[in-house]
Write a protein that holds these residues in place. Structure first.
Motif, mmCIF file in Angstrom:
data_model
loop_
_atom_site.group_PDB
_atom_site.id
_atom_site.type_symbol
_atom_site.label_atom_id
_atom_site.label_comp_id
_atom_site.label_asym_id
_atom_site.label_seq_id
_atom_site.Cartn_x
_atom_site.Cartn_y
_atom_site.Cartn_z
ATOM 1 N N ILE A 36 34.164 39.379 27.923
ATOM 2 C CA ILE A 36 35.116 39.539 29.025
ATOM 3 C C ILE A 36 36.147 38.429 28.960
ATOM 4 C CG2 ILE A 36 35.402 39.586 31.537
ATOM 5 C CD1 ILE A 36 32.489 40.534 31.727
ATOM 6 N N VAL A 37 37.394 38.787 28.842
ATOM 7 C CA VAL A 37 38.493 37.823 28.892
ATOM 8 C C VAL A 37 39.216 38.009 30.217
ATOM 9 C CG1 VAL A 37 40.698 37.107 27.899
ATOM 10 C CG2 VAL A 37 38.784 37.699 26.390
ATOM 11 N N VAL A 38 39.274 36.959 31.009
ATOM 12 C CA VAL A 38 39.995 37.003 32.286
ATOM 13 C C VAL A 38 41.350 36.356 32.063
ATOM 14 C CG1 VAL A 38 39.986 36.384 34.718
ATOM 15 C CG2 VAL A 38 37.823 36.895 33.559
ATOM 16 N N ASN A 39 42.370 37.186 32.053
ATOM 17 C CA ASN A 39 43.740 36.732 31.829
ATOM 18 C C ASN A 39 44.297 36.210 33.156
ATOM 19 O OD1 ASN A 39 46.386 36.385 30.914
ATOM 20 N ND2 ASN A 39 46.901 38.528 31.276
ATOM 21 N N ASP A 40 44.381 34.887 33.269
ATOM 22 C CA ASP A 40 44.726 34.252 34.541
ATOM 23 C C ASP A 40 46.238 34.134 34.726
ATOM 24 O OD1 ASP A 40 44.208 33.014 36.988
ATOM 25 O OD2 ASP A 40 44.155 31.013 36.091
ATOM 26 N N GLY A 41 46.903 35.284 34.811
ATOM 27 C CA GLY A 41 48.341 35.296 35.076
ATOM 28 C C GLY A 41 49.188 34.773 33.940
ATOM 29 N N SER A 42 48.780 35.009 32.704
ATOM 30 C CA SER A 42 49.539 34.525 31.547
ATOM 31 C C SER A 42 50.920 35.156 31.492
ATOM 32 C CB SER A 42 48.784 34.836 30.244
ATOM 33 O OG SER A 42 47.537 34.203 30.207
ATOM 34 N N THR A 43 51.874 34.396 30.981
ATOM 35 C CA THR A 43 53.238 34.910 30.822
ATOM 36 C C THR A 43 53.505 35.358 29.390
ATOM 37 O OG1 THR A 43 54.017 32.641 30.447
ATOM 38 C CG2 THR A 43 54.126 33.490 32.694
ATOM 39 N N ASP A 44 52.475 35.288 28.529
ATOM 40 C CA ASP A 44 52.628 35.760 27.154
ATOM 41 C C ASP A 44 51.715 36.978 26.950
ATOM 42 O OD1 ASP A 44 50.090 34.728 27.029
ATOM 43 O OD2 ASP A 44 50.598 33.027 25.729
ATOM 44 N N ALA A 45 51.393 37.303 25.726
ATOM 45 C CA ALA A 45 50.630 38.515 25.410
ATOM 46 C C ALA A 45 49.123 38.262 25.325
ATOM 47 C CB ALA A 45 51.136 39.101 24.100
ATOM 48 N N THR A 46 48.633 37.279 26.045
ATOM 49 C CA THR A 46 47.203 36.953 25.987
ATOM 50 C C THR A 46 46.323 38.159 26.280
ATOM 51 O OG1 THR A 46 47.534 34.622 26.565
ATOM 52 C CG2 THR A 46 45.380 35.565 27.035
ATOM 53 N N GLY A 47 46.605 38.860 27.371
ATOM 54 C CA GLY A 47 45.793 39.999 27.762
ATOM 55 C C GLY A 47 45.792 41.121 26.746
ATOM 56 N N GLU A 48 46.970 41.467 26.246
ATOM 57 C CA GLU A 48 47.083 42.565 25.286
ATOM 58 C C GLU A 48 46.346 42.257 23.991
ATOM 59 O OE1 GLU A 48 49.412 41.166 26.983
ATOM 60 O OE2 GLU A 48 50.641 42.682 28.007
ATOM 61 N N LEU A 49 46.497 41.038 23.496
ATOM 62 C CA LEU A 49 45.867 40.661 22.234
ATOM 63 C C LEU A 49 44.344 40.591 22.374
ATOM 64 C CD1 LEU A 49 48.382 37.924 21.041
ATOM 65 C CD2 LEU A 49 48.076 40.216 20.107
ATOM 66 N N ALA A 50 43.862 40.133 23.516
ATOM 67 C CA ALA A 50 42.421 40.095 23.746
ATOM 68 C C ALA A 50 41.845 41.506 23.786
ATOM 69 C CB ALA A 50 42.109 39.356 25.043
ATOM 70 N N LYS A 51 42.562 42.421 24.409
ATOM 71 C CA LYS A 51 42.100 43.808 24.490
ATOM 72 C C LYS A 51 42.103 44.465 23.121
ATOM 73 C CE LYS A 51 42.781 48.003 27.226
ATOM 74 N NZ LYS A 51 43.574 48.638 28.312
ATOM 75 N N GLN A 52 43.137 44.212 22.340
ATOM 76 C CA GLN A 52 43.202 44.758 20.986
ATOM 77 C C GLN A 52 42.058 44.253 20.113
ATOM 78 O OE1 GLN A 52 47.089 43.934 19.348
ATOM 79 N NE2 GLN A 52 48.159 44.934 21.067
ATOM 80 N N ALA A 53 41.607 43.035 20.365
ATOM 81 C CA ALA A 53 40.533 42.445 19.567
ATOM 82 C C ALA A 53 39.153 42.969 19.973
ATOM 83 C CB ALA A 53 40.566 40.927 19.686
ATOM 84 N N GLY A 54 39.085 43.689 21.088
ATOM 85 C CA GLY A 54 37.828 44.296 21.483
ATOM 86 C C GLY A 54 37.193 43.757 22.739
ATOM 87 N N ALA A 55 37.923 42.972 23.520
ATOM 88 C CA ALA A 55 37.368 42.408 24.749
ATOM 89 C C ALA A 55 37.670 43.285 25.954
ATOM 90 C CB ALA A 55 37.929 41.001 24.989
ATOM 91 N N ILE A 56 36.821 43.167 26.961
ATOM 92 C CA ILE A 56 37.133 43.748 28.265
ATOM 93 C C ILE A 56 38.065 42.761 28.964
ATOM 94 C CG2 ILE A 56 36.187 44.446 30.492
ATOM 95 C CD1 ILE A 56 33.510 44.953 29.035
ATOM 96 N N VAL A 57 39.215 43.207 29.371
ATOM 97 C CA VAL A 57 40.218 42.304 29.928
ATOM 98 C C VAL A 57 40.455 42.612 31.401
ATOM 99 C CG1 VAL A 57 42.608 41.499 29.808
ATOM 100 C CG2 VAL A 57 41.350 42.021 27.702
ATOM 101 N N TYR A 58 40.382 41.563 32.201
ATOM 102 C CA TYR A 58 40.750 41.668 33.610
ATOM 103 C C TYR A 58 41.864 40.656 33.841
ATOM 104 C CZ TYR A 58 40.436 41.994 38.691
ATOM 105 O OH TYR A 58 40.733 42.202 40.015
ATOM 106 N N SER A 59 42.967 41.103 34.412
ATOM 107 C CA SER A 59 44.132 40.225 34.573
ATOM 108 C C SER A 59 44.397 39.892 36.034
ATOM 109 C CB SER A 59 45.387 40.881 33.973
ATOM 110 O OG SER A 59 45.246 41.048 32.574
#
Length: 291
Positions: A36-59
């Protein structure tokens, strides 16, 4: 014995350069673990890249804080064991398997960094002071109070969810809460990588004061006399020495000595009352759990 399920929680804020590689390494090493990657309001592509790598992403819609991201991950995780690690690439995914291997014998396993791995001598000294103070509070030798790399049983972590702050000081609260509630903790030596991108978001003075206040808060919550008694003793001894001085120099008992003695007694009695309230709270919570 059925193998416990594991959820890995990674808070991330503007870690687009490294988060994808971290998730891929973890996925390769532990294909059965929930990531699980919790994307804490990032202004870059952190969430998208984590999801592409196979993580469950909550932003989060905006940056709330590292501790808030950890709490979000705890709420949505499904594993029996929660592994908490930073999203900046400093922690080695290979150490996750070693941590999990200590369960179920221990309730929490913490990755302890050697002093040489701290960002500066000043920070290493500060952490050593906090470790000593926290060890006094917890009555247990704490090797690394602020380490963000740890594994803990899910049911225990959720019991302390309401206590965890939204900032980087959540490891301090979690460590002291677990120890003062009578749970077992294992410190496992680890090495951390030198951060290649960005810089640490921890501010030495601001977060240092926060760490100190959290230690005092947790001590007051779980073992009040560990704070009240030393303060009372200092005031009592000061009053006694001042009385001896005034008696020898002027042959009298001063109002200041009386004030110090009285204050020492009041603080001591407050500590006793707080200790009883603390004990009653624990008995009630344990009783509710057994019902």
């Amino acid at each position: 014995m059925e193998r416990a399920s594991v959820s890995i929680i990674i808070p991330a804020y503007n870690e687009a350069e490294i988060i994808g590689d971290i998730v891929k390494r973890i996925r390769t090493l532990y294909p059965d673990f929930e990531i699980i990657v919790v994307n804490d309001g990032s202004t870059d592509a952190t969430g998208e890249l984590a999801k592409q790598a196979g993580a469950i992403v909550y932003s989060h819609p905006y940056n709330i804080g590292n501790g808030a991201a950890i709490k979000t991950g705890m709420r949505i995780a499904s594993g029996d064991i929660l592994v908490l690690m930073d999203g900046d690439g400093q922690h080695e995914p290979e150490d996750i398997g070693k941590m999990v291997g200590f369960f179920p014998d221990f309730d929490m396993v913490v990755g302890a960094r050697p002093l040489k791995n701290h960002a500066s001598r000043a920070r290493a000294l500060g952490n050593r002071i906090y470790n000593r103070f926290a060890s006094y509070v917890a009555k247990f030798k704490i090797d690394d109070l602020t380490s963000g790399f740890r594994a803990i049983k899910s049911d225990i972590a959720c019991r302390f969810l309401y206590l965890l702050p939204n900032t980087y000081s959540y490891p301090t609260t979690l460590t002291l809460g677990v120890l003062r509630s009578g749970r077992s903790v294992k410190y496992m030596p680890i090495n951390i990588r030198i951060r290649k991108t960005g810089k640490s978001k921890i501010k030495m003075f601001g977060d240092g004061v926060r760490f100190f206040m959290i230690i005092v808060k947790i001590c007051s919550l779980y073992s009040p006399l560990r704070i009240f008694l030393p303060v009372s003793m200092v005031l009592f001894v000061t009053g006694f020495l001042y009385y001896v001085y005034t008696y020898l120099t002027s042959g009298r008992f001063t109002n200041m000595s009386a004030l110090l003695f009285t204050t020492a007694m009041i603080i001591f009695m407050m500590g006793l009352v707080s200790e009883q309230i603390c004990q009653m709270r624990f008995e009630r919570s344990e009783g509710d759990k057994l019902q």
